[in-house]
Design a protein around this motif. Structure first.
Motif, PDB file in Angstrom:
ATOM      1  N   SER A   1      -8.171  -4.842  18.554  1.00  0.00           N
ATOM      2  CA  SER A   1      -7.865  -3.702  18.126  1.00  0.00           C
ATOM      3  C   SER A   1      -7.616  -2.565  19.150  1.00  0.00           C
ATOM      4  O   SER A   1      -6.779  -1.686  19.258  1.00  0.00           O
ATOM      5  CB  SER A   1      -9.080  -2.927  17.123  1.00  0.00           C
ATOM      6  OG  SER A   1      -9.305  -1.689  17.242  1.00  0.00           O
TER       7      SER A   1
ATOM      8  N   VAL B   1      -8.657   7.177   6.078  1.00  0.00           N
ATOM      9  CA  VAL B   1      -7.719   6.974   4.812  1.00  0.00           C
ATOM     10  C   VAL B   1      -8.843   7.052   3.635  1.00  0.00           C
ATOM     11  O   VAL B   1      -8.673   7.758   2.417  1.00  0.00           O
ATOM     12  CB  VAL B   1      -7.310   5.441   4.874  1.00  0.00           C
ATOM     13  CG1 VAL B   1      -7.029   5.066   3.604  1.00  0.00           C
ATOM     14  CG2 VAL B   1      -6.168   5.575   5.999  1.00  0.00           C
TER      15      VAL B   1
ATOM     16  N   GLY C   1      -6.007   0.822  18.794  1.00  0.00           N
ATOM     17  CA  GLY C   1      -6.661   1.573  17.791  1.00  0.00           C
ATOM     18  C   GLY C   1      -8.126   2.011  18.052  1.00  0.00           C
ATOM     19  O   GLY C   1      -8.477   1.753  19.103  1.00  0.00           O
ATOM     20  N   THR C   2      -8.642   3.139  17.233  1.00  0.00           N
ATOM     21  CA  THR C   2      -9.825   3.771  17.399  1.00  0.00           C
ATOM     22  C   THR C   2     -10.900   3.287  16.298  1.00  0.00           C
ATOM     23  O   THR C   2     -12.133   3.495  16.726  1.00  0.00           O
ATOM     24  CB  THR C   2      -9.471   5.193  17.153  1.00  0.00           C
ATOM     25  OG1 THR C   2      -9.105   5.321  15.604  1.00  0.00           O
ATOM     26  CG2 THR C   2      -8.629   5.829  17.914  1.00  0.00           C
TER      27      THR C   2
ATOM     28  N   ASN D   1      -1.641   6.277   8.656  1.00  0.00           N
ATOM     29  CA  ASN D   1      -2.580   5.296   9.052  1.00  0.00           C
ATOM     30  C   ASN D   1      -2.606   3.804   8.718  1.00  0.00           C
ATOM     31  O   ASN D   1      -2.704   2.854   9.141  1.00  0.00           O
ATOM     32  CB  ASN D   1      -3.905   5.705   8.510  1.00  0.00           C
ATOM     33  CG  ASN D   1      -4.597   6.701   9.604  1.00  0.00           C
ATOM     34  OD1 ASN D   1      -3.760   7.509  10.456  1.00  0.00           O
ATOM     35  ND2 ASN D   1      -5.691   7.167   9.656  1.00  0.00           N
TER      36      ASN D   1
ATOM     37  N   GLY E   1      -9.189   4.856  11.759  1.00  0.00           N
ATOM     38  CA  GLY E   1      -8.029   4.946  10.710  1.00  0.00           C
ATOM     39  C   GLY E   1      -8.342   4.535   9.544  1.00  0.00           C
ATOM     40  O   GLY E   1      -8.113   5.738   8.409  1.00  0.00           O
TER      41      GLY E   1
ATOM     42  N   ASP F   1      -9.044  11.720  16.092  1.00  0.00           N
ATOM     43  CA  ASP F   1      -9.557  10.903  15.023  1.00  0.00           C
ATOM     44  C   ASP F   1     -10.991  11.450  14.472  1.00  0.00           C
ATOM     45  O   ASP F   1     -11.275  11.722  13.450  1.00  0.00           O
ATOM     46  CB  ASP F   1      -9.387   9.435  15.227  1.00  0.00           C
ATOM     47  CG  ASP F   1      -8.231   8.900  14.936  1.00  0.00           C
ATOM     48  OD1 ASP F   1      -7.293   9.573  14.511  1.00  0.00           O
ATOM     49  OD2 ASP F   1      -8.258   7.551  15.068  1.00  0.00           O
TER      50      ASP F   1
ATOM     51  N   ARG G   1      -1.006  11.744   6.800  1.00  0.00           N
ATOM     52  CA  ARG G   1      -2.045  11.114   7.562  1.00  0.00           C
ATOM     53  C   ARG G   1      -2.458   9.767   6.893  1.00  0.00           C
ATOM     54  O   ARG G   1      -2.467   8.675   7.431  1.00  0.00           O
ATOM     55  CB  ARG G   1      -3.222  11.946   8.071  1.00  0.00           C
ATOM     56  CG  ARG G   1      -4.520  11.397   8.766  1.00  0.00           C
ATOM     57  CD  ARG G   1      -4.037  10.635  10.031  1.00  0.00           C
ATOM     58  NE  ARG G   1      -3.080  11.429  10.929  1.00  0.00           N
ATOM     59  CZ  ARG G   1      -2.401  10.800  11.940  1.00  0.00           C
ATOM     60  NH1 ARG G   1      -2.640   9.745  12.232  1.00  0.00           N
ATOM     61  NH2 ARG G   1      -1.569  11.600  12.683  1.00  0.00           N
TER      62      ARG G   1
ATOM     63  N   ARG H   1      -6.543  10.181  21.497  1.00  0.00           N
ATOM     64  CA  ARG H   1      -6.483   9.484  20.170  1.00  0.00           C
ATOM     65  C   ARG H   1      -7.830   9.712  19.570  1.00  0.00           C
ATOM     66  O   ARG H   1      -8.029  10.041  18.116  1.00  0.00           O
ATOM     67  CB  ARG H   1      -5.914   8.030  19.988  1.00  0.00           C
ATOM     68  CG  ARG H   1      -4.484   8.303  19.898  1.00  0.00           C
ATOM     69  CD  ARG H   1      -4.159   6.922  19.642  1.00  0.00           C
ATOM     70  NE  ARG H   1      -4.689   5.590  20.304  1.00  0.00           N
ATOM     71  CZ  ARG H   1      -3.898   5.290  21.377  1.00  0.00           C
ATOM     72  NH1 ARG H   1      -3.057   5.780  21.921  1.00  0.00           N
ATOM     73  NH2 ARG H   1      -4.448   4.317  22.163  1.00  0.00           N
TER      74      ARG H   1
ATOM     75  N   LYS I   1       0.894  -2.596  13.448  1.00  0.00           N
ATOM     76  CA  LYS I   1      -0.135  -3.045  14.591  1.00  0.00           C
ATOM     77  C   LYS I   1      -0.506  -4.339  14.380  1.00  0.00           C
ATOM     78  O   LYS I   1      -0.522  -5.396  15.205  1.00  0.00           O
ATOM     79  CB  LYS I   1      -1.209  -2.361  14.741  1.00  0.00           C
ATOM     80  CG  LYS I   1      -1.291  -1.070  15.734  1.00  0.00           C
ATOM     81  CD  LYS I   1      -2.509  -0.470  15.774  1.00  0.00           C
ATOM     82  CE  LYS I   1      -3.750  -0.397  14.906  1.00  0.00           C
ATOM     83  NZ  LYS I   1      -4.441   0.753  14.852  1.00  0.00           N
TER      84      LYS I   1
ATOM     85  N   ASP J   1       0.956   2.233   9.959  1.00  0.00           N
ATOM     86  CA  ASP J   1       0.642   2.174  11.491  1.00  0.00           C
ATOM     87  C   ASP J   1       0.007   0.617  11.754  1.00  0.00           C
ATOM     88  O   ASP J   1       0.191  -0.133  12.515  1.00  0.00           O
ATOM     89  CB  ASP J   1      -0.399   3.073  12.124  1.00  0.00           C
ATOM     90  CG  ASP J   1       0.130   3.225  13.442  1.00  0.00           C
ATOM     91  OD1 ASP J   1       1.248   3.439  13.823  1.00  0.00           O
ATOM     92  OD2 ASP J   1      -0.894   3.530  14.170  1.00  0.00           O
ATOM     93  N   ASN J   2      -1.266   0.392  10.836  1.00  0.00           N
ATOM     94  CA  ASN J   2      -2.104  -0.696  10.795  1.00  0.00           C
ATOM     95  C   ASN J   2      -0.974  -2.096  10.518  1.00  0.00           C
ATOM     96  O   ASN J   2      -1.185  -2.840  11.184  1.00  0.00           O
ATOM     97  CB  ASN J   2      -3.214  -0.478   9.773  1.00  0.00           C
ATOM     98  CG  ASN J   2      -4.356   0.036  10.430  1.00  0.00           C
ATOM     99  OD1 ASN J   2      -4.457   0.439  11.602  1.00  0.00           O
ATOM    100  ND2 ASN J   2      -5.451   0.484   9.505  1.00  0.00           N
TER     101      ASN J   2
END
Ligand code: ADP
Length: 259
Positions: free
Chosen positions: A215, A228, A220-221, A158, A224, A91, A154, A87, A165, A161-162
Motif C-alpha cells: 500500500s 468512503v 496509499g494512506t 477513492n 481512503g 486525508d 471524492r 496526502r 492501484k 483510484d484503488n
C-alpha cells in the motif's frame, strides 16, 4: 461496570437505604482505546516519511560533493515522501471534517454525469500510465443525488483510484451506475489482485491495509476506504464489497434518490 453507592439516612446515624448507580463503562473504554490507537497510528504514519526525509537531507548535507545522479535520486525520494505527508494530512483533515457530526455540509442536487466526468479527468493519467482500460457505463439521464458535490467526487475517486492501484498493467476498471425505484447504485469493478476473505470485514477501518508495504509503495494512506464509508453515511447510503483473490474486486454502493 462502575458502581457508585450513596447511603440515604433518616437522621445522622440511622440508615434507611442506599441508592446504587451502575454504569457500563465497557463502551467508554472501547472508545478510549480506539482513540489511543488512532493517535498512535497517526504518529507512526507521520513519522515514517519524516524519518526518511531527515535521513536523506542529512546525507546530502554531509556529502556536499556527491555525484549529480545520486543527488538527483535522493532529492526524488525527499519529494516523494513530502508528497506522501501532504496526502496523509489532506486525508486526515477530510476524515476529521466528515466525522464531526456537527459539521453540516452544503447540499445541492448533484449531477452524477458531471461528477464522473471530473473523476475521469483526475484518474485518467494514472490509468493511462499503467495501461489500464477505464470503462464507464452511466445513463445520461441518471437521477441526481442530493448532497455535496465535492464529497461525491471524492467517493468515486477513492474507489476508482484503488481499482487502478491494485490492478496490474493491462487490466480493467469499470464504473457502472444504474437506478431502481428509490436508489442510485454504483459499481466499481476491477480485474486486480483481489482481497482475501478474512480481510474483507476490516478494510473500511482507518489505516487497515491488507499489505502495508505494498500500500505504501503504491502511495496509499490507508484512509481512503474509511473516508468512503463516512461520505456514504453522511449521504444516507451504504456499501458492500465482493472480491476474489487474483480475479478482482467489486465495490457496490447505493445512494438514496431525492424525495
Ligand atoms: P490504501 O491507501 O492503503 O489504499 P484504503 O483505505 O483505500 O487504503 O484501502 C484499504 C486496503 O484495502 C488497501 O490497503 C488494500 O489492501 C485493500 N483494497 C482496497 N481497494 C482494493 C482493490 N480495489 N483491490 C484490492 N485491494 C484493495
Amino acid at each position: 461496570i462502575r458502581v457508585h453507592v450513596t447511603p440515604i439516612k433518616n437522621d445522622k446515624t440511622t440508615e434507611r437505604g442506599a441508592v446504587a448507580v451502575l454504569r457500563d463503562v465497557t463502551e467508554l473504554r472501547r472508545l478510549e482505546q480506539i482513540r489511543t490507537e488512532f493517535v498512535s497510528n497517526v504518529s507512526h504514519e507521520l513519522r515514517t516519511p519524516l524519518t526518511s526525509i531527515k535521513g536523506y537531507v542529512e546525507t546530502l548535507l554531509d556529502e556536499r560533493d556527491c555525484e549529480p545522479g545520486v543527488r538527483e535520486r535522493f532529492l526524488q525520494v525527499i519529494k516523494d515522501e513530502t508528497d506522501r505527508l501532504e496526502r496523509l494530512i489532506t486525508d486526515l483533515l477530510n476524515l476529521s471534517q466528515l466525522e464531526s457530526a456537527s459539521d453540516s455540509f452544503d447540499q445541492e442536487l448533484v449531477n452524477l454525469n458531471q461528477v464522473i466526468e471530473n473523476v475521469l479527468t483526475t484518474v485518467m493519467p494514472k490509468a493511462d500510465n499503467k495501461g489500464i482500460d477505464l470503462k464507464v457505463d452511466v445513463p445520461v439521464d441518471i437521477t441526481g443525488i442530493k448532497g455535496s458535490r465535492g464529497q461525491l467526487e471524492r467517493l468515486y475517486i477513492n474507489l476508482v483510484d484503488n481499482g487502478i492501484k491494485y490492478t496490474s498493467e493491462g487490466g480493467q476498471v469499470k464504473i457502472k451506475v444504474y437506478e431502481d425505484e428509490d436508489r442510485v447504485w454504483s459499481e466499481i469493478i476491477d480485474t486486480g489482485m483481489g482481497i482475501p476473505e478474512e480481510d474483507l470485514p476490516r478494510i473500511f477501518e482507518r489505516f487497515y491495509r491488507v499489505d502495508k508495504t505494498r500500500s505504501r509503495k503504491l502511495g496509499g494512506t490507508g484512509l481512503g476506504l474509511s473516508i468512503v464509508k463516512h461520505i456514504l453515511e453522511r449521504h444516507n447510503g451504504g456499501i458492500e464489497v465482493e472480491s476474489k483473490v487474483e480475479e478482482g474486486t467489486k465495490f457496490i454502493f447505493w445512494l438514496p434518490k431525492p424525495k
